[in-house]
Design a protein around this motif. Structure first.
Motif, short mmCIF file in Angstrom:
data_model
loop_
_atom_site.label_atom_id
_atom_site.label_comp_id
_atom_site.label_asym_id
_atom_site.label_seq_id
_atom_site.Cartn_x
_atom_site.Cartn_y
_atom_site.Cartn_z
N ALA A 47 10.43 2.25 15.24
CA ALA A 47 9.08 4.01 15.79
C ALA A 47 8.41 4.06 15.93
O ALA A 47 7.45 4.85 16.78
N VAL A 48 7.73 3.91 14.60
CA VAL A 48 6.39 4.97 14.09
C VAL A 48 5.25 3.47 15.27
O VAL A 48 4.52 4.34 15.87
N SER A 49 5.78 1.73 15.52
CA SER A 49 4.57 1.67 16.24
C SER A 49 4.67 1.58 17.71
O SER A 49 3.95 1.35 17.91
N VAL A 50 6.00 2.19 18.65
CA VAL A 50 6.15 1.90 19.34
C VAL A 50 5.63 3.54 20.10
O VAL A 50 5.09 3.62 21.15
N ALA A 51 5.41 4.87 18.69
CA ALA A 51 5.43 5.42 19.12
C ALA A 51 3.75 6.14 18.88
O ALA A 51 3.21 6.49 20.35
N VAL A 52 2.55 4.57 17.94
CA VAL A 52 1.70 4.96 18.12
C VAL A 52 1.43 4.10 19.75
O VAL A 52 0.25 3.93 20.41
N ALA A 53 1.78 2.97 19.76
CA ALA A 53 1.26 1.79 21.18
C ALA A 53 1.70 2.73 22.79
O ALA A 53 0.96 2.77 23.15
N VAL A 54 2.61 4.31 22.11
CA VAL A 54 2.56 4.18 23.77
C VAL A 54 1.78 5.91 23.72
O VAL A 54 0.89 6.35 24.02
N LEU A 55 1.97 6.31 22.56
CA LEU A 55 1.09 7.94 22.75
C LEU A 55 -0.28 7.66 22.01
O LEU A 55 -1.77 8.37 22.39
N ALA A 56 -1.21 6.75 21.27
CA ALA A 56 -2.48 6.54 21.29
C ALA A 56 -3.08 5.59 21.86
O ALA A 56 -4.05 5.58 22.19
N TYR A 57 -2.44 3.95 22.38
CA TYR A 57 -2.78 2.81 22.78
C TYR A 57 -2.33 3.33 24.24
O TYR A 57 -3.42 2.61 25.14
N GLY A 58 -1.98 4.15 24.91
CA GLY A 58 -1.63 4.47 26.01
C GLY A 58 -0.61 3.11 26.80
O GLY A 58 -0.41 3.17 27.65
N MET A 59 0.72 1.97 26.11
CA MET A 59 1.18 1.56 26.35
C MET A 59 2.37 1.81 27.13
O MET A 59 3.03 2.47 27.06
N PRO A 60 2.70 1.09 27.92
CA PRO A 60 3.69 1.55 28.69
C PRO A 60 4.77 2.19 27.81
O PRO A 60 4.49 0.83 27.63
N LEU A 61 5.69 2.62 27.73
CA LEU A 61 7.10 3.28 26.83
C LEU A 61 7.78 1.66 27.15
O LEU A 61 8.63 0.51 26.33
N ARG A 62 8.09 1.23 28.87
CA ARG A 62 9.39 -0.04 28.87
C ARG A 62 8.66 -1.08 28.24
O ARG A 62 8.87 -2.10 27.74
N TYR A 63 6.93 -1.66 28.18
CA TYR A 63 6.38 -2.45 27.76
C TYR A 63 6.63 -2.30 26.13
O TYR A 63 7.03 -3.60 25.48
N ALA A 64 6.22 -1.69 25.87
CA ALA A 64 6.76 -1.17 24.55
C ALA A 64 7.87 -1.62 23.75
O ALA A 64 8.32 -2.18 22.54
N LEU A 65 9.04 -1.35 24.19
CA LEU A 65 10.59 -1.48 23.96
C LEU A 65 11.12 -3.39 24.22
O LEU A 65 11.62 -3.61 23.23
N LEU A 66 9.83 -3.60 25.57
CA LEU A 66 10.23 -4.90 25.31
C LEU A 66 9.17 -6.29 24.72
O LEU A 66 10.40 -7.27 24.27
N SER A 67 8.43 -5.78 23.82
CA SER A 67 8.23 -6.20 23.40
C SER A 67 8.81 -6.39 21.95
O SER A 67 8.68 -7.58 20.85
N GLY A 68 9.24 -5.19 21.16
CA GLY A 68 10.02 -5.29 20.59
C GLY A 68 11.22 -6.02 20.47
O GLY A 68 11.91 -6.73 19.93
N THR A 69 12.31 -6.35 21.88
CA THR A 69 12.88 -7.17 22.14
C THR A 69 12.64 -7.94 21.86
O THR A 69 13.65 -9.27 21.09
N GLU A 70 11.51 -8.55 22.29
CA GLU A 70 11.20 -10.19 22.14
C GLU A 70 11.13 -10.56 20.53
O GLU A 70 11.62 -11.40 20.37
#
Length: 553
Positions: A47-70
């Motif tokens: 959860a922290v990694s997704v938050a950092v990816a979205v809030l700090a790195y500007g990665m779209p949430l859908r890409y962060a979640l899809l990365s996690g599923t892979e």
């Protein structure tokens, strides 16, 4: 398309690295400090990694979640598939009644637990690492140590520490071959450099193992056989990596070390074996009294162990060696298995992620090794073993079902940790940390192994650590005026000592010995050894870069 910015926080690489490290700090703090169960620690860090990816790195949430599923899919197949199949092979020895004979058979070689740790965890574990890799050595040797009377915690820590020196050349040299393919440095050259680093670890790891079993007294009483084991393995690893074959290095080293130990025991015996056995028995009873789950066990008849009974006791592991030798060393079979792999562009993610250099990321192409996976080969081994043991179909299926139930939390842990690794990798968090460390100039020779240690600790794989950082090591070496082959090799060597604290490996070890949910205990016992061995590798690489250049090819 998403392309990571390596300095997204205040345009500062240092601050960005600090933010990028938050998921790892969360994971290890919850696991080692707050003693949270591994699956909850993994999910929180994810959860922290997704938050950092979205809030700090500007990665779209859908890409962060899809990365996690892979990443989660990779954690389940092939990694947990391997562990599930490996433990099923073990369960077949239990339900068929041959488990007690296995324990007695090891006693024929030596009844001293310190020597058994060398034979099982170090030598046989190295052979399994050479052939199968991933979590198979830890899973199989963990239950074998339980079979000879080790307490659960001591068995788990012993196999975790033993699974170090062989890792660099594991799975037929895959980590080194991967580094070579990415950097375009001949993998034989990288292997030669690694072959002048990890043998020094191999020389001392057997001494460390007997210390884990019996403390300083264990070293005083068994140092001759431990030294023989480590010296032969180290010498064989050096010679094979430099002059014979990178792919066969661990196979040659493990078999020669095993033969040397068995031969040495013909002329030398350790003292106080009974004392050590009694101490381990007491520790096992105490740990299980505290809630540890002892693996199932059936007593065999007290008939003499003839050649047939010994052969049947070792049958599962002889089958494993035979199947993997054919699958990994016979080129036509190896190529046919590899051709069966299915490449799956990850839906809605493949083609949408760029690397920091602007190239399309290859990580978004998921490879399903449905036939070539070590897990599938271990399943085949299990079928052969069930037939040879005349285990009924229903009994074998129930044993497999029981393993799935037992591993349910381990599956969640490994899936969450690999999901964390994929989010960190694809969003740019991992490469930010690596780039910051790589910017230290000449001091990078000392810090270089830390990248491999970090990558393996997160992903549980030295191959993945090389996939992450090999090219970064090569580039940083050029900027700092250092030998690129040395630092790529250092990434590999640093990774081998990070595997013992990988949550993935901790979970596999805990599950194998019946300590489900107590990964934090193993982490606290293993982390000091991991850091100590990492420091040794860092010093060695620094000296090789600036003082001991004569050691290099």
């Amino acid at each position: 398309m998403y392309q990571p910015d390596l300095s997204p926080v205040a345009d500062s690489l240092a601050l960005s690295s600090l933010v990028a490290a938050l998921p790892l700090l969360t994971l290890f703090l919850l696991l080692g400090g707050l003693r949270l169960k591994a699956h909850w620690a993994g999910l929180a860090a994810l959860a922290v990694s997704v938050a950092v990816a979205v809030l700090a790195y500007g990665m779209p949430l859908r890409y962060a979640l899809l990365s996690g599923t892979e990443g989660a899919a990779f954690g389940l197949m092939p990694i947990m598939w391997i562990v599930l199949a490996a433990l099923w092979v073990y369960r077949l020895t239990v339900v068929s009644g041959w488990f007690e004979d296995l324990r007695r058979a090891f006693g024929l070689v030596s009844d001293d637990p310190r020597v058994q740790a060398l034979i099982i965890a170090f030598c046989f574990g190295a052979l399994l690492e050479a052939l199968a890799g991933f979590g198979a050595p830890v899973a199989i040797t963990g239950v074998m140590l339980i079979a000879v009377g080790f307490s659960p915690v001591r068995a788990a820590v012993t196999v975790l520490v033993a699974n170090t020196a062989p890792v660099a050349f594991g799975a037929i040299g895959t980590p080194i071959i991967t580094a070579g393919s990415l950097t375009r440095i001949p993998y034989e050259e990288i292997g030669a450099y690694v072959g002048r680093q990890t043998p020094l670890l191999a020389l001392f790891v057997p001494l460390l193992l007997v210390a884990l079993v019996d403390g300083v007294r264990g070293i005083r009483q068994t140092w001759p056989v431990a030294l023989v084991c480590g010296a032969v393995f180290a010498l064989a690893q050096f010679v094979s990596a430099n002059y014979v074959s990178v792919e066969l290095t661990d196979i040659i080293a493990s078999l020669l070390a095993l033969a040397a130990v068995v031969a040495f025991l013909r002329v030398w015996k350790p003292r106080e074996s009974a004392r050590v056995r009694d101490a381990l028995r007491t520790a096992a009873e105490r740990e299980r009294g505290e809630g540890a789950e002892a693996p199932g066990r059936q007593d065999a008849a007290n008939a003499p162990l003839g050649a047939r009974r010994v052969g049947m006791a070792f049958l599962p592991y002889l089958v494993v060696i035979a199947v993997f030798s054919v699958a990994k060393l016979w080129t036509p079979v190896k190529e046919a298995l590899a051709a069966s792999d299915v490449e799956v562009p990850w839906p809605w993610l493949d083609g949408q992620i760029l690397t920091a250099t602007g190239e399309p990321s290859g990580t978004t192409l998921y490879v399903l090794p449905w036939l070539s996976s070590p897990g599938s080969l271990l399943l085949l081994c299990g079928v052969v073993v069930a037939l040879c043991y005349r285990t009924g179909f229903g009994t074998a299926v129930r044993a497999f079902r029981d393993m799935v139930v037992q591993l349910r939390w381990a599956m969640l842990t490994v899936a969450s940790v690999l999901a964390l690794a994929y989010v960190m990798n694809l969003s740019g968090q991992t490469i930010t940390i690596g780039t910051w460390i790589a910017g230290t100039g000449a001091a990078f020779a000392f810090l270089s192994p830390i990248l491999g240690w970090l990558g393996t600790a997160v992903t549980g794989s030295d191959t993945s650590a090389n996939a992450l950082f090999a090219t970064l090591q090569q580039t940083a070496a050029g900027r700092a005026g250092l030998d690129p082959s040395l630092l790529v090799a250092a990434n590999t060597s640093g990774g081998v000592v990070g595997k013992m604290i990988s949550p993935q490996n901790l979970t596999i070890a805990a599950t194998a010995v019946g300590l489900v949910g107590r990964e934090a205990v193993l982490f606290r016992k293993a982390v000091a050894w991991s850091v100590l061995l990492l420091l040794a590798v860092c010093v060695l690489v620094y000296l090789q870069a600036h003082v001991l250049a004569w050691m290099l090819p």
